[in-house]
Design an enzyme around this catalytic site. Structure first.
Site, PDB file in Angstrom:
ATOM      1  N   SER A  91     -71.705   2.110  -6.016  1.00  0.00           N
ATOM      2  CA  SER A  91     -70.252   2.201  -6.166  1.00  0.00           C
ATOM      3  C   SER A  91     -69.581   1.378  -5.069  1.00  0.00           C
ATOM      4  O   SER A  91     -70.213   1.033  -4.061  1.00  0.00           O
ATOM      5  CB  SER A  91     -69.827   3.671  -6.040  1.00  0.00           C
ATOM      6  OG  SER A  91     -68.433   3.822  -5.920  1.00  0.00           O
TER       7      SER A  91
ATOM      8  N   TYR B 279     -68.920  12.519  -3.367  1.00  0.00           N
ATOM      9  CA  TYR B 279     -69.215  11.313  -4.139  1.00  0.00           C
ATOM     10  C   TYR B 279     -69.539  10.150  -3.206  1.00  0.00           C
ATOM     11  O   TYR B 279     -70.513   9.420  -3.410  1.00  0.00           O
ATOM     12  CB  TYR B 279     -68.020  10.974  -5.029  1.00  0.00           C
ATOM     13  CG  TYR B 279     -68.258   9.812  -5.970  1.00  0.00           C
ATOM     14  CD1 TYR B 279     -68.869  10.004  -7.201  1.00  0.00           C
ATOM     15  CD2 TYR B 279     -67.872   8.515  -5.623  1.00  0.00           C
ATOM     16  CE1 TYR B 279     -69.098   8.935  -8.068  1.00  0.00           C
ATOM     17  CE2 TYR B 279     -68.095   7.450  -6.478  1.00  0.00           C
ATOM     18  CZ  TYR B 279     -68.702   7.668  -7.701  1.00  0.00           C
ATOM     19  OH  TYR B 279     -68.935   6.612  -8.552  1.00  0.00           O
TER      20      TYR B 279
END
Length: 252
Positions: free
Chosen positions: A144, A157
């Site tokens: 990410s 996350y």
């Protein structure tokens, strides 16, 4: 040259294949010739993905597992291997939870880490052991932009995606000698369910778009080329790399 990118005769397991990035990757691998095992959290979750693949003349089947459940992840690995050797593993299944760090529920922390990180390690470990025996394999983790930065109100996350980048390098260090390539794709800002809150936030959406040199958010299909490259013989000397597919976000 085209043969470098062919996946004919190979089998891929893709988690998170029900929609969004996972679906786009599964379809791309099938178009390149792979048989794709499409995994999601429910037995019906990946039916649409399988339908897209078979309608185009490809091969696909559905498996299901709750990636937050260690036993279910181990069973998923066994079920996938029961289909025959798995040549390509794509750890795309993921989840996100938003809350200020000082109020972040530990229950949600553990769930995000289990889904995003633990499942990727468990599947890589189990399928990787078989790849080592065959001296061949490709593992693609989905990282990410938050593998590079901290984000806001998504501490679990962010922690999981930093860890995915590190895990990718750690596995590559051990398994490159066995002709196994372990790499990651770090998507930029893509239009998916996980970014729905950002897309709906007019101010944040505009700020994000303004920073992307390509001047648009990514669409799931924008990952197809990177996924096929990292799954194919074209990337046989690429290992431990985190490939940003971000429209130039990191360059700005």
């Amino acid at each position: 040259m085209a043969s470098l990118f062919s996946l004919a005769g190979q089998t891929a397991l893709v988690t998170g294949a029900s929609r969004g990035l996972g679906q786009a990757i599964a379809v791309a691998l099938a178009e390149a010739g792979a048989k794709v095992i499409c995994a999601s959290s429910s037995s019906e979750g990946s039916r649409d993905t399988v339908a897209k693949i078979t309608a185009a003349g490809g091969q696909a089947l559905v498996l299901a597992a709750d990636l937050s459940d260690e036993a279910a992840v181990e069973q998923l690995a066994e079920q996938a291997l029961a289909q025959g050797p798995v040549d390509i593993l794509v750890n795309c299944g993921g989840t996100i939870f938003r809350a200020p760090a000082h109020q972040f529920p530990m229950k949600e922390w553990h769930k995000v880490i289990a889904v995003n990180l633990d499942s990727a390690f468990l599947l890589s470990q189990r399928l990787g052991a078989e790849m080592i025996k065959r001296k061949s394999g490709k593992i693609i983790n989905i990282a990410s932009m938050l593998s590079y930065s901290g984000g806001i109100t998504v501490p679990a996350y962010t922690a999981s995606k930093h860890a995915i980048a590190g895990l990718t390098k750690a596995l590559a260090n051990e398994w490159a000698q066995h002709n196994i390539q372990v790499n990651a794709i770090a998507p930029g800002y893509f239009r998916t369910d996980n970014t729905a809150a950002l897309q709906a936030d007019t101010e944040r959406n505009a700020a994000i778009t303004a920073r992307i040199p390509a001047a648009r958010w990514g669409e799931p299909e924008d990952l197809a080329g990177a996924a096929v490259f990292l799954a194919s013989g074209a990337s046989d000397y690429v290992n431990g790399h985190v490939l940003a597919v971000d429209g130039g976000w990191l360059a700005r």
